[in-house]
Design a protein around this motif. Sequence first.
Motif, short mmCIF file in Angstrom:
data_model
loop_
_atom_site.label_atom_id
_atom_site.label_comp_id
_atom_site.label_asym_id
_atom_site.label_seq_id
_atom_site.Cartn_x
_atom_site.Cartn_y
_atom_site.Cartn_z
N PHE A 1 -19.66 -7.67 -3.45
CA PHE A 1 -19.89 -7.26 -2.07
C PHE A 1 -21.18 -6.47 -2.00
N ASP A 2 -21.94 -6.68 -0.94
CA ASP A 2 -23.14 -5.90 -0.68
C ASP A 2 -22.99 -5.25 0.69
N PHE A 3 -22.78 -3.93 0.71
CA PHE A 3 -22.59 -3.18 1.95
C PHE A 3 -23.95 -2.67 2.43
N ILE A 4 -24.32 -3.01 3.66
CA ILE A 4 -25.63 -2.62 4.18
C ILE A 4 -25.44 -1.92 5.53
N ASP A 5 -25.82 -0.65 5.59
CA ASP A 5 -25.79 0.12 6.85
C ASP A 5 -24.43 0.03 7.53
N ILE A 6 -23.38 0.42 6.80
CA ILE A 6 -22.03 0.47 7.36
C ILE A 6 -21.83 1.82 8.06
N ASN A 7 -21.23 1.79 9.25
CA ASN A 7 -20.98 3.01 10.02
C ASN A 7 -19.48 3.29 10.11
N ILE A 8 -19.12 4.57 10.08
CA ILE A 8 -17.73 4.99 10.25
C ILE A 8 -17.72 6.08 11.30
N ASP A 9 -17.02 5.85 12.39
CA ASP A 9 -16.97 6.78 13.52
C ASP A 9 -16.05 7.95 13.17
N LYS A 10 -16.61 9.15 13.10
CA LYS A 10 -15.84 10.32 12.72
C LYS A 10 -14.74 10.64 13.73
N ALA A 11 -15.03 10.43 15.03
CA ALA A 11 -14.04 10.75 16.06
C ALA A 11 -12.80 9.86 15.92
N ILE A 12 -13.01 8.57 15.60
CA ILE A 12 -11.88 7.66 15.41
C ILE A 12 -11.09 8.03 14.17
N GLY B 1 -20.57 -15.71 1.90
CA GLY B 1 -20.54 -15.57 3.34
C GLY B 1 -20.62 -14.11 3.74
N THR B 2 -19.96 -13.77 4.86
CA THR B 2 -20.00 -12.41 5.39
C THR B 2 -18.60 -11.96 5.77
N ILE B 3 -18.44 -10.63 5.81
CA ILE B 3 -17.23 -10.00 6.34
C ILE B 3 -17.69 -9.03 7.42
N GLU B 4 -17.17 -9.18 8.60
CA GLU B 4 -17.51 -8.30 9.72
C GLU B 4 -16.39 -7.30 9.94
N PHE B 5 -16.67 -6.01 9.72
CA PHE B 5 -15.70 -4.96 10.03
C PHE B 5 -15.66 -4.79 11.54
N THR B 6 -14.47 -4.91 12.12
CA THR B 6 -14.36 -4.98 13.58
C THR B 6 -13.97 -3.66 14.24
N GLU C 1 -10.83 10.97 12.86
CA GLU C 1 -10.11 12.21 13.15
C GLU C 1 -8.89 11.93 14.02
N ALA C 2 -9.05 11.04 15.01
CA ALA C 2 -7.96 10.76 15.94
C ALA C 2 -6.83 9.97 15.30
N ASN C 3 -7.19 8.97 14.48
CA ASN C 3 -6.19 8.05 13.92
C ASN C 3 -5.81 8.36 12.48
N GLY C 4 -6.64 9.14 11.82
CA GLY C 4 -6.34 9.51 10.43
C GLY C 4 -6.60 8.42 9.41
N THR C 5 -7.31 7.34 9.81
CA THR C 5 -7.59 6.26 8.87
C THR C 5 -9.05 5.84 8.97
N LEU C 6 -9.63 5.52 7.84
CA LEU C 6 -10.99 5.00 7.82
C LEU C 6 -11.06 3.56 8.30
N GLU C 7 -10.00 2.81 8.07
CA GLU C 7 -10.02 1.37 8.37
C GLU C 7 -10.34 1.10 9.84
N GLU C 8 -9.82 1.94 10.74
CA GLU C 8 -10.04 1.70 12.17
C GLU C 8 -11.37 2.24 12.66
N GLY C 9 -12.07 2.97 11.82
CA GLY C 9 -13.33 3.55 12.26
C GLY C 9 -14.56 2.88 11.68
N VAL C 10 -14.37 1.88 10.82
CA VAL C 10 -15.51 1.30 10.11
C VAL C 10 -16.00 0.04 10.81
N THR C 11 -17.32 -0.05 10.98
CA THR C 11 -17.95 -1.23 11.56
C THR C 11 -19.18 -1.60 10.73
#
Length: 299
Positions: free
Chosen positions: A219-230, A266-271, A232-242
């Motif tokens: 896997f090659d991760f390039i410029d992945i973002n994780i929303d801190k507010a999400i 191919g590619t994997i799009e974090f939604t 904090e609210a949900n307690g999981t990284l999975e729902e905050g990563v795009t």
Amino acid sequence: MKTYIQLNLYTTILLILLFSGCSSVTSDDTENQITQEDLEIAAEVVGESLSDQNSGAMSSLYDALSTVDATGIRYRNQGSSRAKQEFGRGSETDYEYQYDPETGTHTIDFTRSVDRPNFSKSVEGHLEYIFADPEGTFVVLPRAHKDSVETVDYKGMREGESSGLRFESYFTRVDTFFLSGLHETSEFFRFNGTHLGEGTRIRKPAERPEFTTEYEVNFDFIDINIDKAIVEANGTLEEGVTGTVNYSLLFTGTNGNQNRDKDVEGTIEFTGDGTGLLRFKKFAKIFRLSLDDGEVTEE
């Protein structure tokens, strides 16, 4: 007349060679053709290699966004982490910690295990961290001074095995991440990095023979973002990563006496909803992967 006959002869020979060559290529393509089952197996391997529960890249991401010291590893949301320890990730035993002041490297070694109905896992881990503040100075006590941490240079190595109702897995995984935005002034965690994995996965369908797959995945991760507010609210990284991940997968499947070498990418799009959309470079098929447990569903 002689010239005409020669031309016809040359044309006939050329056509024979051409069709002969085409036949050979077609035969090779048929032998190496990617089937629907191959795509399903590839999706399962990628999903497992990503998932938190199976000590994949998401598990490394949780570890990378943690603080460590001699007393243990602490996740940013302790309520969530306790639930994940019980149901998927596992808690640490045989824990060892070291700090090298010359390189700023915090090193931990541990064992993680889970044993519950329909899922078990045993993993040995070796993690290395370099925590730094916004000026690039080493943070010696990242737990006590977590608010001053801006970046983490992280490497995680895991070796282990897991099993579920329909699979067995034996794996080695190496993740190398560089994370920024940890300081309280940033709205997002950001990271780049790679995941390298290899292993053996035994697929156990309900009404079909077992299928053994040996694989190497990147896997090659390039410029992945994780929303801190999400987070904090949900307690999981999975729902905050795009963001989008490029992947390549080389695998050999064995079904009875049949061996097949396959290569897909191919590619994997974090939604941002706890899943990723898996796409293949040369195929229209799309799968949705759970970043938590690696479950695969076809879109």
